[in-house]
Design an enzyme around this catalytic site. Structure first.
Site, PDB file in Angstrom:
ATOM      1  N   PRO A  82      64.777  40.023  37.065  1.00 24.59           N
ATOM      2  CA  PRO A  82      63.870  41.178  37.082  1.00 24.59           C
ATOM      3  C   PRO A  82      64.515  42.432  36.490  1.00 24.59           C
ATOM      4  CG  PRO A  82      64.489  40.515  39.330  1.00 24.59           C
ATOM      5  CD  PRO A  82      65.061  39.503  38.406  1.00 24.59           C
ATOM      6  N   GLU A 130      70.698  36.262  45.667  1.00 25.55           N
ATOM      7  CA  GLU A 130      70.661  37.722  45.562  1.00 25.55           C
ATOM      8  C   GLU A 130      71.011  38.191  44.161  1.00 25.55           C
ATOM      9  OE1 GLU A 130      69.572  39.849  48.003  1.00 25.55           O
ATOM     10  OE2 GLU A 130      68.967  37.881  48.717  1.00 25.55           O
ATOM     11  N   ARG A 148      54.343  27.665  21.701  1.00 27.44           N
ATOM     12  CA  ARG A 148      53.062  27.789  20.984  1.00 27.44           C
ATOM     13  C   ARG A 148      53.205  28.547  19.662  1.00 27.44           C
ATOM     14  NH1 ARG A 148      48.626  28.642  23.550  1.00 27.44           N
ATOM     15  NH2 ARG A 148      47.752  30.132  22.109  1.00 27.44           N
ATOM     16  N   ASP A 192      45.099  34.853  19.245  1.00 22.84           N
ATOM     17  CA  ASP A 192      45.452  35.123  20.640  1.00 22.84           C
ATOM     18  C   ASP A 192      45.421  36.612  20.943  1.00 22.84           C
ATOM     19  OD1 ASP A 192      45.942  32.521  21.289  1.00 22.84           O
ATOM     20  OD2 ASP A 192      48.123  32.648  21.146  1.00 22.84           O
TER      21      ASP A 192
END
Ligand code: ADE
Length: 254
Positions: free
Chosen positions: A98, A125, A163, A178
């Protein structure tokens, strides 16, 4: 393309890579996806992959040795990562976390140009900082939320890369249409029946006038983007027609 995934949970990848476009790309030989269990690269008797953090605190931290071992084994001994003549990494080694830079369509397009990519799924963690400093070339986040590990993020990255590969999509599945590939969201789509519960397909789509249909779609794309994701417009180069449409929509307050 060769994609290597380093994970503590190899079984998580079985189903997502055995279906649909990713499966077909593997079957066609467009991509090879190797799942490596980080635990296989430990050298102690108990196959320990994590330990408590120096300085104290909750949770466990992924140890550096198995990750360095795994990347070295994949690339071959003596390999040192570095830049190619074009100034790009020959082999991106990416940590899913993240804390990474936000993944988007442009990043997917960029990554799909490489012949080989290594994705490392973080867990617990965190990951020993020396992995960040000396092993990985990039860190990617798929969104501002915390997942239990990098596995789901790696699946998202792989799907969006695959893709992009030439031949991965059938002719009926155009990558250029797309959402995001043009910088705008996709226009509304309809299929049969023409009338469903009294809701009709827009007349223009039945007209057979391809130029008018294309214009309607560009306008709808633009309208949808302004309403839902105005931030995207700041990063998208519009042509004269689109700028005209945009000005008109702004006058009409959309
Ligand atoms: N690992 C945990 N959360 C993540 C996220 N949002 N993106 C990438 N990897 C992650």
């Amino acid at each position: 393309m060769h994609i290597h995934i380093l994970t503590l949970f190899p079984n998580m990848f079985t189903a997502p890579f055995s279906e649909s476009i990713v499966k077909r790309a593997i079957d066609r030989g467009l991509v090879e996806i190797a799942i490596h269990n980080i635990r296989d690269y430990t050298s102690d008797r108990h196959h320990v992959v994590d330990d408590s953090p120096y300085g104290g605190g909750p949770g466990m931290v992924l140890k550096p040795e198995p990750l360095f071992e795994a990347v070295t084994a994949i690339k071959g001994a003596g390999w040192e990562f570095g830049h190619s003549e074009k100034g790009e990494f020959e082999l991106p080694v990416i940590l899913l976390t993240p804390q990474g830079r936000l993944f988007d369509q442009r990043a997917a397009e960029g990554l799909s140009k490489y012949e080989e990519v290594i994705l490392i799924c973080g867990h617990y963690e965190g990951v020993d900082e020396r992995v960040r400093e000396h092993l990985v070339t990039d860190e990617i986040s798929i969104g501002d939320y915390v997942l239990s590990g990098g596995e789901l993020a790696a699946m998202v990255v792989v799907d969006s890369l695959v893709r992009q590969l030439p031949g991965a999509l059938g002719s009926e599945e155009a990558v250029g249409e797309d959402s995001h590939s043009s910088g705008l969201l996709e226009y509304p789509q309809y299929t049969r029946p023409q009338s469903f519960r009294g809701w009709e397909v827009p007349e223009i789509l039945l007209s057979g006038n391809h130029a008018e249909i294309a214009r309607w779609r560009r306008e709808q794309s633009l309208r949808r983007t302004i309403r839902r994701r105005p931030d995207l417009l700041e990063r998208t180069a519009l042509n004269d027609e689109e700028r005209g449409l945009l000005a008109q929509m702004e006058r009409e307050e959309y």
